[in-house]
Design an enzyme around this catalytic site. Structure first.
Site, PDB file in Angstrom:
ATOM      1  N   PHE A 116      -2.210  -1.179   2.595  1.00  9.54           N
ATOM      2  CA  PHE A 116      -1.523  -1.818   1.468  1.00  9.54           C
ATOM      3  C   PHE A 116      -0.566  -2.919   1.908  1.00  9.54           C
ATOM      4  CE2 PHE A 116       1.845   1.081   2.657  1.00  9.54           C
ATOM      5  CZ  PHE A 116       3.017   0.484   2.219  1.00  9.54           C
ATOM      6  N   LYS A 117      -0.159  -2.894   3.181  1.00  7.33           N
ATOM      7  CA  LYS A 117       0.771  -3.916   3.661  1.00  7.33           C
ATOM      8  C   LYS A 117       0.185  -5.325   3.527  1.00  7.33           C
ATOM      9  CE  LYS A 117       3.570  -0.617   4.981  1.00  7.33           C
ATOM     10  NZ  LYS A 117       4.021  -0.320   6.318  1.00  7.33           N
ATOM     11  N   ASP A 118      -1.148  -5.436   3.515  1.00  5.24           N
ATOM     12  CA  ASP A 118      -1.770  -6.755   3.353  1.00  5.24           C
ATOM     13  C   ASP A 118      -1.393  -7.404   2.020  1.00  5.24           C
ATOM     14  OD1 ASP A 118      -3.254  -6.779   5.779  1.00  5.24           O
ATOM     15  OD2 ASP A 118      -4.791  -5.510   4.875  1.00  5.24           O
ATOM     16  N   THR A 149       2.344  -2.036   9.109  1.00  6.91           N
ATOM     17  CA  THR A 149       3.064  -3.305   8.961  1.00  6.91           C
ATOM     18  C   THR A 149       2.697  -4.266  10.083  1.00  6.91           C
ATOM     19  OG1 THR A 149       4.956  -2.401   7.761  1.00  6.91           O
ATOM     20  CG2 THR A 149       5.345  -4.381   9.022  1.00  6.91           C
TER      21      THR A 149
END
Length: 475
Positions: A116-118, A149
């Site tokens: 999800f960091k993308d 991250t």
């Protein structure tokens, strides 16, 4: 829109200033002076934008409320450059999948590094490149990662003009796939630093360097951790996108469960709720490192020493100092900067804890701000992965499993519960194989990644050593 420090520094800054800065000069975190309010009419307008024009234009609508020092046309171009079907795999960008009536998964892991960091980091890379080119400057990014991250930042920044990345990570504490994603990169502007310690040691180094104002200014140090407001702001968008997919009208409410270690992802939900998004509950799901769950149950925030930070099968949440938590507590205390500075400065540094259990503001955490929490263990993780695969044919990663387990403890009739998916299962293959007896699917571009040559420096948990390394590669 002006931004202030949670610890009371007198300066008020614009977005592009704090984009490149990270921590405030007094060690605080930046927040907007006020949260823009989204009324029912705007909410329905945004619903139509997402439905008819897509995620990128929804991102522009949200971000433009906070960013007034980038021309609107340029900001829209940056959003459209970032959020494409080519990069994220689907037109919806964050598609919602119903597991069973009232329970959904929001897919946030379709980007380049499968986490999800993308969602924020891809935008951050484009924002950095845009603003640095506008200023004719360079930036040296110092980050800390517990797994996702780092790779998201490195893939977003590789090859970007004017940007170098120095990413610290805890030696031996990430999955082999996570390590390979980062350490196999050979780009000249990417520097991986393995720290002899745990994630909190890495995070402490980033904060120590950021608080050395002379070094920070000389070497133009910036951050991509969720202490950077721009990253958290980008994450606010997918709460709106999830809400629009889970509802049909603006009078409906939705709850979100968020696997959390550093409190950044769920803090974005807090911001969305403060803006007026109809969120019933924000459920914080932790693993065995349950600092946040302990606070929401008891009012006591008690950080753990490195030796007391458990190594778990959801390693990206093996965190015992939730750096973004300060932003929420600032709001919880009525934005009392002096009191906030005492809690996160004096009390944490001398006692390693603070106690709000007897404070009337603590009651507001649930009542006024909608927070709830829960904890998941390795056994819970395995059971949830097995159950989800057996009943729904869906393979989930270990962190998403933590979220799903805790979400089921907080379901309310008539209120959809959306669990934020955090990564694809391949990033934690060993635990998936333990649970299901089979390997998770691997995207073709990552075949054999663990066998690629590694480029990484091993260092002690010492900020001065990291500073010397940065200086030697910048001068």
């Amino acid at each position: 829109m002006r931004y202030l420090s949670t610890r009371g520094h007198a300066d008020r800054k614009q977005f592009c200033e704090i984009l490149l800065e990270g921590l405030a000069p007094d060690g605080g975190l930046y927040l907007p002076e006020t949260y823009p309010q989204v009324d029912a009419a705007t909410l329905e307008k945004w619903r139509a934008v997402y439905r008819d024009s897509g995620y990128a234009d929804l991102a522009f609508e949200v971000l433009s409320l906070y960013i007034d020092d980038i021309p609107a046309a340029d900001l829209k171009t940056l959003c459209r450059k970032t959020y494409t079907e080519q990069v994220f795999g689907t037109p919806e960008i964050v598609p919602l999948r119903q597991l069973e009536p009232g329970l959904y998964l929001e897919a946030l892991s379709n980007g380049p590094t499968l986490a999800f960091k993308d969602m924020a980091m891809q935008l951050l890379g484009n924002l950095f490149e845009y603003e640095l080119a506008r200023r004719g400057e360079e930036l040296n990014i110092l980050g800390a990662t517990s797994g996702d991250t780092g790779s998201a930042a490195e893939y977003a920044m590789r090859g970007k003009k004017g940007v170098r990345v120095f990413m610290t990570s805890p030696q031996g504490r990430m999955s082999p796939f996570q390590q390979a994603q980062m350490f196999s990169l050979q780009d000249a502007n990417i520097h991986n630093i393995a720290i002899e310690g745990v994630f909190d040691d890495c995070q402490d180094i980033v904060k120590a360097v950021s608080n050395d104002l002379d070094f920070k200014r000389k070497y133009k140090i910036g951050t991509v951790n969720s202490i950077n407001w721009a990253r958290l702001l980008a994450q606010v968008v997918y709460y709106f996108a999830g809400y629009f997919q889970a509802t049909t009208t603006g009078d409906q409410r939705v709850s979100f469960t968020v696997p959390s270690g550093n409190f950044g992802n769920v803090c974005a939900g807090h911001v969305a709720r403060m803006m007026g998004l109809p969120i019933e509950k924000l459920v914080v799901a932790t693993n065995e490192n349950d600092v946040l769950d302990e606070f929401f149950r008891t009012g006591v925030y008690r950080v753990r020493a490195s030796a007391d930070t458990h190594e778990t099968s959801s390693p990206s949440m093996d965190i015992s100092k939730a750096s973004n938590f300060e932003r929420f507590v600032f709001d919880l205390l009525g934005r009392d900067a002096a009191r906030l500075a005492d809690l996160f400065g004096a009390q944490l540094s001398t006692q390693g804890r603070f106690d709000l259990s007897g404070d009337t503001t603590f009651q507001a955490a649930a009542r006024h701000y909608g927070f709830a929490s829960g904890k998941s263990t390795h056994a819970d993780r395995l059971q949830t992965i097995r159950d989800t695969f057996a009943r729904f044919g869906t393979m989930i990663d270990t962190h998403t499993a933590d979220g799903l387990k805790v979400a089921r403890e907080h379901l309310s009739a008539g209120v959809p519960m959306v669990v934020l998916e955090t990564a694809l299962p391949i990033k934690f293959a060993a635990t998936i194989e333990e649970a299901l007896g089979q390997s998770p699917p691997r995207p073709a571009r990552f075949e054999g990644i663990e066998a690629l040559p590694k480029r990484v420096q091993l260092m002690p948990a010492d900020a001065a050593v990291v500073q010397a390394y940065i200086a030697s590669h910048v001068d």
